[in-house]
Design an enzyme around this catalytic site. Structure first.
Site, PDB file in Angstrom:
ATOM      1  N   ASP A   6      69.371  22.469 -50.406  1.00 38.44           N
ATOM      2  CA  ASP A   6      70.896  21.957 -49.796  1.00 38.44           C
ATOM      3  C   ASP A   6      70.482  20.495 -49.797  1.00 38.44           C
ATOM      4  O   ASP A   6      69.393  19.789 -49.507  1.00 38.44           O
ATOM      5  CB  ASP A   6      71.266  22.825 -48.831  1.00 38.44           C
ATOM      6  CG  ASP A   6      72.248  22.282 -47.872  1.00 38.44           C
ATOM      7  OD1 ASP A   6      73.520  21.877 -48.647  1.00 38.44           O
ATOM      8  OD2 ASP A   6      72.287  22.136 -46.702  1.00 38.44           O
ATOM      9  N   ASP A  23      73.364  18.193 -47.174  1.00 35.13           N
ATOM     10  CA  ASP A  23      73.872  18.094 -45.965  1.00 35.13           C
ATOM     11  C   ASP A  23      72.885  18.632 -44.904  1.00 35.13           C
ATOM     12  O   ASP A  23      72.638  19.738 -44.879  1.00 35.13           O
ATOM     13  CB  ASP A  23      75.115  18.093 -45.563  1.00 35.13           C
ATOM     14  CG  ASP A  23      76.110  16.832 -46.235  1.00 35.13           C
ATOM     15  OD1 ASP A  23      75.559  15.981 -46.924  1.00 35.13           O
ATOM     16  OD2 ASP A  23      77.181  17.416 -46.801  1.00 35.13           O
ATOM     17  N   ASP A  47      70.281  25.030 -44.400  1.00 35.59           N
ATOM     18  CA  ASP A  47      70.686  25.174 -43.028  1.00 35.59           C
ATOM     19  C   ASP A  47      71.740  25.885 -42.281  1.00 35.59           C
ATOM     20  O   ASP A  47      71.818  26.052 -41.230  1.00 35.59           O
ATOM     21  CB  ASP A  47      70.571  23.719 -42.312  1.00 35.59           C
ATOM     22  CG  ASP A  47      71.746  23.193 -42.675  1.00 35.59           C
ATOM     23  OD1 ASP A  47      72.665  22.759 -41.689  1.00 35.59           O
ATOM     24  OD2 ASP A  47      72.434  22.858 -43.923  1.00 35.59           O
TER      25      ASP A  47
END
Length: 339
Positions: free
Chosen positions: A10, A12, A266
């Site tokens: 990922d 961000d 996250d």
């Protein structure tokens, strides 16, 4: 026994810092990975235009997954044509890529968002309703990057009226467009203070939780779905990051032989990706929320630090185990990386 590592990541709040979008803390590990020839597949909610720009900065020339699994973009000639045939996949040519598409058209998503708004009685603001200056305000992106974020194809990020993000847009209007053009990012302190402002409480029984479930219900009735990302809700088709990861794993296995996959994310919309890899890593969140991933808890690694610091921490640790898992460290060490 030999194998190749493939990393799915990922962006961000994982490889990129949640507030500044910096990846400096991960650069030493990225350089190490590049020397080892380990593919890093970016797997993000960002658009193709955004992801291309970031991949260029990072020096990555590997496939990438955009807009929460909406499509895979594979550089032309990255895999032999025979690999696509063996996998039974149709990858159409577009620009310098072979593209495998899973997502729903952006036009349909925009129409569906208005339907959800009508059914819930809540004002929902999508990226399609915003100009580049307003996107810069709610994301902390610079003006140029905000323009790239508007080029959506398979995913509509949105938020609620009267949310912290909505307040940022109002503040942007009061400060004027000139301020954004000069600085690239306006009122960063406000952006930091409102991290995940609207996402908190969606799993509870309060009004926010009820609204989230109602939005999901309406989306499902349209053959779509809503997930919560690090800062926004996301309206998509039935695609997700996990499906795209599984397809790429198949292609890599056909091309490279035995592989072990690492996934780093996250937030909730990373869960399908983390379930699909051999070694899932949950990067600590800057807001301190402790997410749970029940289906993968037994093998889930968690970082102690957020963002690129946590990313580097996890990848360094897993790279240190690679030589043992390949047979140089005995059976006990091999079990560590397989768990």
């Amino acid at each position: 026994m030999s194998f190749r590592l493939v990393i799915f990541s990922d962006l961000d709040a994982t490889l990129l810092d949640h507030q500044t979008y910096s990846y400096q803390a991960a650069l030493p590990v990225l350089k190490k990975i590049k020397k080892k020839g380990i593919p890093v597949v970016l797997c993000t909610s960002k658009t193709r235009a955004e992801t291309e720009a970031i991949a260029r900065k990072l020096g990555l020339q590997h496939p990438f997954i955009v807009e929460n699994g909406g499509a895979i973009f594979i550089p032309e000639n990255y895999f032999p044509e025979s690999v696509y045939r063996l996998a039974g996949l149709k990858a159409f040519k577009k620009d310098d890529y072979r593209v495998i598409q899973f997502g729903t058209s952006y036009r349909r998503l925009r129409l569906a968002l208005k339907m959800i708004e009508k059914k819930t009685g809540k004002k929902l603001i999508g990226f399609g309703d915003l100009g580049a200056e307003e996107i810069a305000a709610v994301t902390g992106l610079g003006r140029k990057e905000a323009e790239l974020a508007r080029r959506r194809e398979y995913d509509e990020p949105f938020f609620l009226e009267n949310s912290p993000e909505f307040e940022l847009i109002q503040a942007a209007g009061q400060r004027g467009k000139r301020k954004i053009k000069e600085t690239g990012v306006i009122h960063k302190a406000q952006v930091r203070e409102t991290i995940n402002g609207q996402i908190r409480g969606i799993e509870g029984s309060g009004e926010r939780g009820k609204l989230f479930r109602r939005m999901q219900e309406v989306a499902r009735s349209q053959g779509l779905k809503i997930t919560a990302g690090g800062r926004f809700f996301h309206l998509t088709g039935t695609n997700d990051k996990g499906r795209a990861v599984r397809v790429l794993k198949k292609l890599y296995r056909l091309n490279l032989g035995k592989i072990i996959t690492i996934g780093l994310g996250d937030s909730e919309n990373d869960w399908p990706m983390l379930r699909a890899v051999d070694l899932p890593v949950l990067v600590a969140r800057p807001d301190g929320i402790n997410l749970k991933l029940p289906e993968a808890e037994a093998k889930l690694l968690r970082t102690s630090r957020p963002g690129p610091e946590g990313w580097a921490e996890a990848v360094n640790f897993l790279l240190s185990l690679q030589k043992y898992a390949s047979g140089q460290g005995g059976p006990a060490a091999r079990r560590i990386i397989r768990r």
